[in-house]
Scaffold this motif. Structure first.
Motif, PDB file in Angstrom:
ATOM      1  N   LEU A  98       0.847  -1.251   0.082  1.00  0.00           N
ATOM      2  CA  LEU A  98      -0.076  -0.089  -0.141  1.00  0.00           C
ATOM      3  C   LEU A  98       0.858   1.203  -0.134  1.00  0.00           C
ATOM      4  O   LEU A  98       0.579   2.231  -0.678  1.00  0.00           O
ATOM      5  N   THR A  99       1.852   1.140   0.850  1.00  0.00           N
ATOM      6  CA  THR A  99       2.870   2.350   0.767  1.00  0.00           C
ATOM      7  C   THR A  99       3.538   2.801  -0.324  1.00  0.00           C
ATOM      8  O   THR A  99       3.611   3.978  -0.806  1.00  0.00           O
ATOM      9  N   THR A 100       3.623   1.565  -1.108  1.00  0.00           N
ATOM     10  CA  THR A 100       4.362   2.170  -2.630  1.00  0.00           C
ATOM     11  C   THR A 100       3.344   2.715  -3.597  1.00  0.00           C
ATOM     12  O   THR A 100       3.703   3.419  -4.359  1.00  0.00           O
ATOM     13  N   LYS A 101       1.903   2.320  -3.302  1.00  0.00           N
ATOM     14  CA  LYS A 101       1.064   2.880  -4.376  1.00  0.00           C
ATOM     15  C   LYS A 101       0.871   4.260  -3.993  1.00  0.00           C
ATOM     16  O   LYS A 101       0.574   4.950  -4.889  1.00  0.00           O
ATOM     17  N   ILE A 102       0.868   4.530  -2.680  1.00  0.00           N
ATOM     18  CA  ILE A 102       0.529   6.060  -2.324  1.00  0.00           C
ATOM     19  C   ILE A 102       1.676   6.921  -2.607  1.00  0.00           C
ATOM     20  O   ILE A 102       1.783   7.853  -3.375  1.00  0.00           O
ATOM     21  N   SER A 103       2.829   6.226  -2.523  1.00  0.00           N
ATOM     22  CA  SER A 103       4.257   6.922  -2.992  1.00  0.00           C
ATOM     23  C   SER A 103       4.313   7.191  -4.435  1.00  0.00           C
ATOM     24  O   SER A 103       4.814   8.177  -4.906  1.00  0.00           O
ATOM     25  N   THR A 104       3.906   6.122  -5.088  1.00  0.00           N
ATOM     26  CA  THR A 104       3.887   6.392  -6.650  1.00  0.00           C
ATOM     27  C   THR A 104       3.213   7.307  -6.949  1.00  0.00           C
ATOM     28  O   THR A 104       3.331   8.306  -7.892  1.00  0.00           O
ATOM     29  N   ARG A 105       1.972   7.658  -6.374  1.00  0.00           N
ATOM     30  CA  ARG A 105       0.950   8.684  -6.982  1.00  0.00           C
ATOM     31  C   ARG A 105       1.668   9.966  -6.742  1.00  0.00           C
ATOM     32  O   ARG A 105       1.487  11.089  -7.196  1.00  0.00           O
ATOM     33  N   ILE A 106       2.024   9.899  -5.221  1.00  0.00           N
ATOM     34  CA  ILE A 106       2.764  11.396  -4.845  1.00  0.00           C
ATOM     35  C   ILE A 106       4.043  11.757  -5.928  1.00  0.00           C
ATOM     36  O   ILE A 106       4.283  12.813  -6.104  1.00  0.00           O
ATOM     37  N   ALA A 107       4.773  10.659  -6.308  1.00  0.00           N
ATOM     38  CA  ALA A 107       5.779  10.933  -6.898  1.00  0.00           C
ATOM     39  C   ALA A 107       5.537  11.508  -8.417  1.00  0.00           C
ATOM     40  O   ALA A 107       6.257  12.208  -8.997  1.00  0.00           O
ATOM     41  N   GLN A 108       4.222  11.067  -8.744  1.00  0.00           N
ATOM     42  CA  GLN A 108       3.889  11.820 -10.247  1.00  0.00           C
ATOM     43  C   GLN A 108       3.644  13.205 -10.028  1.00  0.00           C
ATOM     44  O   GLN A 108       3.699  13.913 -11.187  1.00  0.00           O
ATOM     45  N   ASN A 109       3.608  13.720  -8.798  1.00  0.00           N
ATOM     46  CA  ASN A 109       3.553  15.083  -8.745  1.00  0.00           C
ATOM     47  C   ASN A 109       4.997  15.678  -8.299  1.00  0.00           C
ATOM     48  O   ASN A 109       4.827  16.917  -7.826  1.00  0.00           O
ATOM     49  N   GLY A 110       5.881  14.880  -8.349  1.00  0.00           N
ATOM     50  CA  GLY A 110       7.294  15.413  -8.263  1.00  0.00           C
ATOM     51  C   GLY A 110       7.895  15.326  -6.830  1.00  0.00           C
ATOM     52  O   GLY A 110       8.920  15.951  -6.683  1.00  0.00           O
ATOM     53  N   ILE A 111       7.093  15.074  -6.058  1.00  0.00           N
ATOM     54  CA  ILE A 111       7.512  14.865  -4.589  1.00  0.00           C
ATOM     55  C   ILE A 111       8.125  13.266  -4.142  1.00  0.00           C
ATOM     56  O   ILE A 111       7.156  12.429  -4.372  1.00  0.00           O
ATOM     57  N   ILE A 112       9.271  13.123  -3.590  1.00  0.00           N
ATOM     58  CA  ILE A 112       9.571  11.679  -3.481  1.00  0.00           C
ATOM     59  C   ILE A 112       9.595  11.241  -2.126  1.00  0.00           C
ATOM     60  O   ILE A 112      10.104  12.066  -1.191  1.00  0.00           O
ATOM     61  N   ILE A 113       8.801  10.231  -1.608  1.00  0.00           N
ATOM     62  CA  ILE A 113       8.863   9.885  -0.134  1.00  0.00           C
ATOM     63  C   ILE A 113       9.890   8.367  -0.356  1.00  0.00           C
ATOM     64  O   ILE A 113       9.520   7.594  -0.966  1.00  0.00           O
ATOM     65  N   HIS A 114      11.121   8.714   0.379  1.00  0.00           N
ATOM     66  CA  HIS A 114      12.065   7.492   0.388  1.00  0.00           C
ATOM     67  C   HIS A 114      11.544   6.752   1.774  1.00  0.00           C
ATOM     68  O   HIS A 114      11.857   7.163   2.861  1.00  0.00           O
ATOM     69  N   SER A 115      10.859   5.551   1.425  1.00  0.00           N
ATOM     70  CA  SER A 115      10.393   4.805   2.537  1.00  0.00           C
ATOM     71  C   SER A 115      10.859   3.397   2.471  1.00  0.00           C
ATOM     72  O   SER A 115      11.215   2.875   1.346  1.00  0.00           O
TER      73      SER A 115
END
Length: 605
Positions: free
Chosen positions: A567-584
């Motif tokens: 689930l965390t990857t799915k959320i991170s991927t959508r956020i990354a599409q807006n140029g913000i990277i979550i390194h988790s």
């Protein structure tokens, strides 16, 4: 909406057991409704399914299905023509030696014409993605494949009500999605009434209404949104919130404004709104975690060029492994994932020589190179000091050092008492132990898995609850104190609390004395939360082996293989599409912490 199932003060108790398995249950199900039923192991969910299907007759109360009183014995067979149940263990539903015949069994028994049966077989196999296995032998299929066939067999009778009792527990992510998609389509397009009994909280979210059972009673009912708002109540009933609700709660506690969300893209959008309000835009990211160094150890597992074919030189020959190359380091908490039938279980059965390398077989003769051809490359496999390609290896000592817990480990139980069951392997591996030493080891093992030795030692293992049986089975493996512990789907079929307890137990063993833990799993979140390294097996080969963070970053590739991502990857991927990277590291805690850390550092903080 017409009520087609009406339960009034329903009670049922199993012969020889105290108390009611279903105790005063009252509810109705409307035609075309999609109901999810959740509850701890032993809460009465499966018993309720069998009552609705007419397999059990209520002790008290009234139950009508499609206007038929189930208490009247003559109605039971007719009820089963209209209510299909897919149970948790597919082996209990297999009746034929060919898949096609197995699926035809139900329609034939209710008098469907031959031509229509053929059409139903085509449709049911297509619905569960098993068309190419039409003429296969069910006994030769993997656990997940069998489960799809069991679903297809029930679909073929075209029931008015379809009950799925943990029917996706052993499926890979693609298989689980396919079955749930089929179920939703049947519900929406054909008006089929669905009762989904599940331990996957994410599946429960898909229903129109959710029923929560505890100790044989209905304790909560409402929409999924209403149910999962009651976090403390669910924990009281040995359940847990969906991971998405846990993350949302963590972020709210840190001051972020997060609305009610049920889907990863919804939570991602809520996070992005909070970031924008804080002046956090494209180009910003959280700090990546430092990579862990790996040092060689005494119990490394080294696999090279491992191949294996079932029923070799027969018409049923099936290649399960096709040149596996893999290293599992001493000290790893290692995950193995892959689609159903990818070769995962076959691979781990080689690690303690349940399946031996060809060179280790007594009648093995080294093949001669054909003229003009290079010599065949032989597989090699070492586990610590054990060379599994050597006939002279002490395989008994190997199996004492490499413990194996199979799918549904409670089916490994066989002895008259818990003590005898746990002691069996220990006595077999070390015949010189005194009675006192055996008793001490059995006592320690049972207490390690959280069972009271004095309470359970003289009981029949078959009189225990499902969770207790699984713990006894694990105790029977760890009693030899293996250096490496292998578990094939260790938490499948358990309620959320049971899953959590099993994983906590494995980490406790890993910390205290078990060098390496290897788990085979279809649950991507389970792997991400617990493993430091993960291997992906696809079509008998190693597709990739990496840390969860690096591996699950390859979401598109894993999806193409029939897998999923946490689930965390799915959320991170959508956020990354807006140029913000979550390194988790893909765990719920680390992801929450990284989002909160980035939010707290915003310009408008």
């Amino acid at each position: 909406m017409e009520d087609i199932i009406i339960c009034e003060n329903l009670k049922y108790s199993y012969p020889g057991q105290n108390g009611f398995a279903v105790n005063g249950v009252s509810f109705t199900v409307g035609r075309g409704e999609f109901i999810s039923v959740i509850g701890h192991n032993g809460s009465g969910k499966s018993t309720l399914a069998r009552l609705i299907n007419g397999l059990l007759e209520p002790d008290e109360g009234k139950l009508t299905v499609l206007g038929m009183d189930v208490n009247e014995g003559k109605n039971a067979i007719e009820v089963r023509r209209h209510v299909g149940v897919v149970f948790q263990n597919p082996d209990n539903q297999m009746v034929a030696s060919v898949v096609e015949d197995d699926i035809a069994f139900g329609p034939e028994n209710i008098g469907v014409e031959r031509e229509e049966i053929g059409r139903r077989i085509d449709w049911a196999l297509s619905a569960v993605g098993m068309e190419k296995y039409r003429y296969a032998t069910p006994a030769r299929l993997s656990g997940g494949q069998k489960q799809r066939i069991a679903v297809a067999g029930v679909l073929a009778i075209k029931p008015d009500v379809l009950i799925l009792d943990e029917s996706t527990a052993m499926l890979d992510p693609r298989g689980r999605k396919e079955v749930i998609d089929v179920v939703r389509k049947l519900n929406k397009e054909e008006g089929m009434t669905i009762i989904l009994i599940t331990h996957f909280m994410e599946e429960a979210l898909l229903a129109d209404r959710t029923i929560v059972m505890n100790r044989g009673e209905i304790v909560l009912t409402g929409t999924p949104e209403q149910i999962f708002k009651q976090g403390e109540a669910l924990q009281t009933y040995n359940l847990s919130l969906p991971r998405i609700s846990v993350i949302a709660g963590n972020l709210r506690a840190a001051g972020m404004e997060i609305g009610n969300v049920l889907k990863p893209e919804e939570l991602a959008d809520e996070i992005l709104k909070n970031f924008n309000n804080r002046g956090i835009y494209a180009g910003q990211s959280s700090y990546p975690a430092a990579a862990e160094a790996q040092n060689p150890g005494d119990w490394d597992v080294e696999i090279k060029n491992l191949t294996f074919t079932y029923s070799k030189k027969s018409p049923f020959a099936t290649k399960a492994l096709n040149g596996i190359n893999l290293r599992i380091s001493d000290g790893d908490f290692f995950g193995i994932i892959g689609h159903t039938g990818s070769g995962k279980s076959t691979l781990v059965q080689h690690l303690n020589a349940l399946i031996k390398l060809p060179q280790a077989e007594k009648k093995y003769h080294k093949p001669k190179a054909k003229k003009g051809m290079p010599a065949p490359v032989l597989p090699s496999l070492t586990v610590g000091k054990f060379d599994l390609a050597d006939k002279k290896t002490d395989f008994k000592a190997l199996r004492a050092s490499v413990g194996m817990v199979f799918q549904y480990p409670e089916y490994q139980l066989f002895a008259e008492t818990v003590f005898a069951d746990v002691a069996f392997g220990l006595k077999n591996f070390n015949k010189k132990l005194s009675a006192e030493e055996v008793e001490r080891a059995v006592k320690d093992s049972l207490e390690i898995v959280g069972l009271n030795y004095e309470e359970v030692k003289d009981k029949s293992p078959f009189d225990l609850s499902g969770g207790q049986k699984r713990r006894v089975a694990i105790a029977g493996v760890i009693v030899t104190r293996p250096h490496i512990l292998i578990l094939d789907e260790p938490a499948a079929g358990l309620d959320p609390k049971g899953k959590s307890e099993i994983m906590e137990l494995l980490h406790k063993l890993h910390r205290e004395w078990c060098k390496t833990v290897i788990i085979v799993s279809h649950d991507m979140d389970e792997v991400a939360e617990n493993c430091n390294k993960v291997a992906v097996i696809s079509n008998g080969e190693v597709f990739a082996c990496d840390s969860p963070a690096n591996l699950f970053a390859r979401a598109n590739e894993l999806t193409a293989l029939g897998l999923d991502v946490p689930l965390t990857t799915k959320i991170s991927t959508r956020i990354a599409q807006n140029g913000i990277i979550i390194h988790s590291d893909c765990t719920v805690k680390d992801f929450s912490d990284k989002v909160i850390e980035l939010y707290g550092g915003g310009k408008n903080a």
